[in-house]
Design an enzyme around this catalytic site. Structure first.
Site, PDB file in Angstrom:
ATOM      1  CB  SER A   9     -73.939  22.469  28.687  1.00 22.67           C
ATOM      2  OG  SER A   9     -72.898  23.101  27.988  1.00 22.67           O
ATOM      3  CB  SER A  63     -75.991  26.064  26.534  1.00 23.82           C
ATOM      4  OG  SER A  63     -75.226  25.167  27.307  1.00 23.82           O
ATOM      5  CE  LYS A  93     -72.728  26.220  29.952  1.00 21.27           C
ATOM      6  NZ  LYS A  93     -72.805  26.076  28.502  1.00 21.27           N
TER       7      LYS A  93
END
Length: 378
Positions: A62, A117, A65
């Site tokens: 993640s 997230s 991102k």
């Protein structure tokens, strides 16, 4: 003056686009980290202070991102409301629990993306900003190339595992964070501990608490970052910290003890390096055999140095080939470079300003003539 201002702005833009020079500080054994790969850089200069297989490609989960977030911010649509698609609301993994068809600001989605997230937020952002998932993925890889992320490939906006096709390196992710941290809106989001977003059709708001424990509780100098985890990638983390005038970026990939890794790297970096001024804005430079005009540097520059490196600093000035044939009132004369031993650490344009010859006009000469006739002195 107007001409000088234009040249100065161009100089700053060119300098800002230069890739950071890497100096091998030979510090691989200076810090013990659990991460399979890791890197610590100084934010302003990009100097690598510590590295452990920092150019090895790995899954990143993640922390992907960060790229999704900065593209959302740069889209110019940040305050606009978008509609969540059924495809976005149905994405697996960590979620903001967005409902298909609900309307929500791109700004709120980006906060949810970074703090909690949300994979659903990532897809909703991608579909809106890129026009489609494929369009957004193209934008991600184009931006990565612009930043200089040479060993990175994105295939989605959230970081869910995609075989061996979605990957980066600790160093490339540090470059991405360095780029993102130049954006004021991104910095604000990254350092936000708690955020409240209105929810369409509900009397209560969504409240998101940042998953980054360094920021919320573990490290007093933390200024933000992004967490990540999948079973295949392990724990991934990008974080930032500031102490006095030094800002650092740390990245670990597949690190079971990432919180401790980052604290250790930050503490070592802050205690080992100091930012030193290499040159001051408008500081004049002596150029051999040049006695006319003034050579100067356009902006102040600082660089993190270890003990003993100050004495190894060297300067080198190179003039452009056409400088002697094309001297404007203010122009870029060449470049000035700083070295530690034989390693280039920073380069910037060297400016030249022609000496202004005082022009004596008619009225000035008339005044001198009258003073001569009258015996006056003033």
């Amino acid at each position: 003056m107007k001409k000088f201002f234009v040249l100065f702005v161009i100089t700053i833009v060119l300098a800002a686009s230069m890739p950071p020079y890497k100096l091998n500080a030979e510090n691989e054994d200076a810090v013990s980290v659990s991460g399979r790969t890791a890197v610590l850089i100084e934010q302003d200069s990009g100097r690598v202070l510590y590295g452990k297989k920092e150019h090895e490609t790995r899954k990143i989960a993640s922390i992907t991102k960060i790229m999704t977030s900065i593209l959302a911010i740069e889209s110019g649509d940040f305050e606009n409301t978008i509609k969540v698609s059924s495809k976005a609301s149905g994405v697996e993994g960590s979620s903001l629990f967005l409902k298909p068809g609900e309307n929500i600001k791109l700004k709120d989605l980006t906060y949810g993306l970074m703090l909690r997230s949300g994979n659903d937020a990532a897809v909703a952002i991608a579909e809106h900003v890129g026009g489609s998932l494929d369009g957004f993925i193209y934008m991600m890889n184009e931006k990565a190339e612009q930043i200089g992320m040479e060993n990175t490939q994105f295939t989605n906006p959230h970081g869910l595992d995609d075989g061996d096709n979605h990957y980066s390196t600790a160093y490339d992710m540090a470059l991405l964070m360095q780029y993102a941290m130049k954006n004021e809106q991104f910095r604000e989001i990254s350092q936000t501990k708690r955020y409240k977003a209105p929810q369409e059709g509900e009397a209560w708001d969504r409240i998101w608490t940042n998953k980054n424990k360094l920021l919320t509780s573990l490290y007093e100098h933390s200024t933000g970052g992004k967490t990540g985890y999948t079973k295949a990638a392990g724990r991934t983390l990008v974080s930032t910290a500031q102490k006095d005038d030094m800002s650092l970026i740390a990245v670990t990939l597949d690190a079971p003890s990432d919180w401790n890794d980052h604290i250790s790297m930050f503490e070592w970096g802050f205690s080992t390096f100091q930012k030193e001024e290499l040159g001051k804005k408008r500081e004049t430079m002596n150029v051999k055999d040049m006695k006319e005009g003034t050579f100067f540097i356009p902006y102040s520059v600082y660089y993190p140095l270890m003990e003993g490196e100050q004495e190894k600093l060297k300067q080198k000035i190179t003039l452009n080939d056409n400088f002697f044939h094309n001297r404007q009132d203010v122009t870029t004369a060449g470049k000035i470079e700083w070295y530690i031993d034989n390693t280039l650490i920073h380069s910037m344009p060297l400016m030249y300003e022609k000496e202004q010859v005082k022009k004596e006009g008619f009225f000035h000469k008339l005044g001198d003539f009258i003073r001569t006739l009258t015996g006056g002195t003033g």
